[in-house]
Design an enzyme around this catalytic site. Sequence first.
Site, PDB file in Angstrom:
ATOM      1  CB  CYS A   1      -2.705   2.923  -3.121  1.00 55.25           C
ATOM      2  SG  CYS A   1      -1.905   1.298  -3.169  1.00 55.25           S
TER       3      CYS A   1
ATOM      4  CG  HIS B   1      -3.506   6.305   2.530  1.00 58.01           C
ATOM      5  ND1 HIS B   1      -4.185   5.136   2.791  1.00 58.01           N
ATOM      6  CD2 HIS B   1      -3.642   7.051   3.672  1.00 58.01           C
ATOM      7  CE1 HIS B   1      -4.696   5.173   4.008  1.00 58.01           C
ATOM      8  NE2 HIS B   1      -4.379   6.320   4.574  1.00 58.01           N
TER       9      HIS B   1
ATOM     10  CG  HIS C   1      -1.903   1.121   1.206  1.00 59.56           C
ATOM     11  ND1 HIS C   1      -2.617   1.471   0.086  1.00 59.56           N
ATOM     12  CD2 HIS C   1      -2.285   1.997   2.177  1.00 59.56           C
ATOM     13  CE1 HIS C   1      -3.401   2.497   0.362  1.00 59.56           C
ATOM     14  NE2 HIS C   1      -3.217   2.835   1.626  1.00 59.56           N
TER      15      HIS C   1
END
Length: 293
Positions: free
Chosen positions: A157, A46, A34
């Site tokens: 992401c 994010h 991530h």
Amino acid sequence: MEEIQQILSNKIDKSQLKPGDHIYSWRTAWLYAHHGIYIGDDKVIHFTRGGGQEIGTGTVLDRIILSSSPSNSGDPCLKCGDQSKADGVIASCLNCFLSGGDLYLFKYSVSPAIFLAKARGGTCTLAVADPPEDVIHRARFLLENGFGVYNIFKNNCEDFAIYCKTGLLVFTTISVGRSGQAASFLAATSAVFSSPLRFLTTSFPGLAVVGCGVYCLSRFVADIGIRRDVSKISVERLVGCKREVLTETVMDPDPQACVTKGEETRALVPQNTEVPVERIEVAQALVAKGKGE
């Protein structure tokens, strides 16, 4: 020595963080990472689709790749609250972003040798990063205005973080987005199934060499720092053009065109009415405007 360290690991300590850094943390047995932008004061911006919805298949696979949302295990964070179902661009404290994982720094302007030596995608790029103030500005602006619809291959992401760092936008629909992880997955698939060169040898070492070569070449040409189907777009123009696409759907004088655009928009736009940034109309309109200025 420094190049060897870059190959071995991008892991850093929290004390080494600087505002504007592109950071990431591995999730679910190192299957996926991530990514986000550290803006200082223990905050990370994010992009997420929400817990259990990262790939949106409606199957058990959605429960395997749980990379984008902060963990909902235990009590909610006192700083962030419960973000386990958060969707879109969000801000979290660093601990919630890491969700118990280690901290890694995504590298920019690496040499081709370093890039190819880092066999796992999603850790570095040949592209040049912009100054930290530009990076933070893009991240904060998208926190307020959104980054479109989450898509694991086209708009995830890592795509968000790379756009914040470089301002580069892909303007074709025939390939993956900016994500090195998605490019690595497709490169591996190509190496295993698609290369006609595999028929030139039947030995295992030969197949390994051919497969490795195809994988490395596919990753290299798909990197955002090498690709030609990209253009540098300001975040204000990006968000403004997304709104123009929605306006055209409503204002087009041709009823049939309006129906067609409306159907396309409804197919791609969720309830929050955001147009995905990988829409060919958005990117091509931005590129056309840039050429006309």
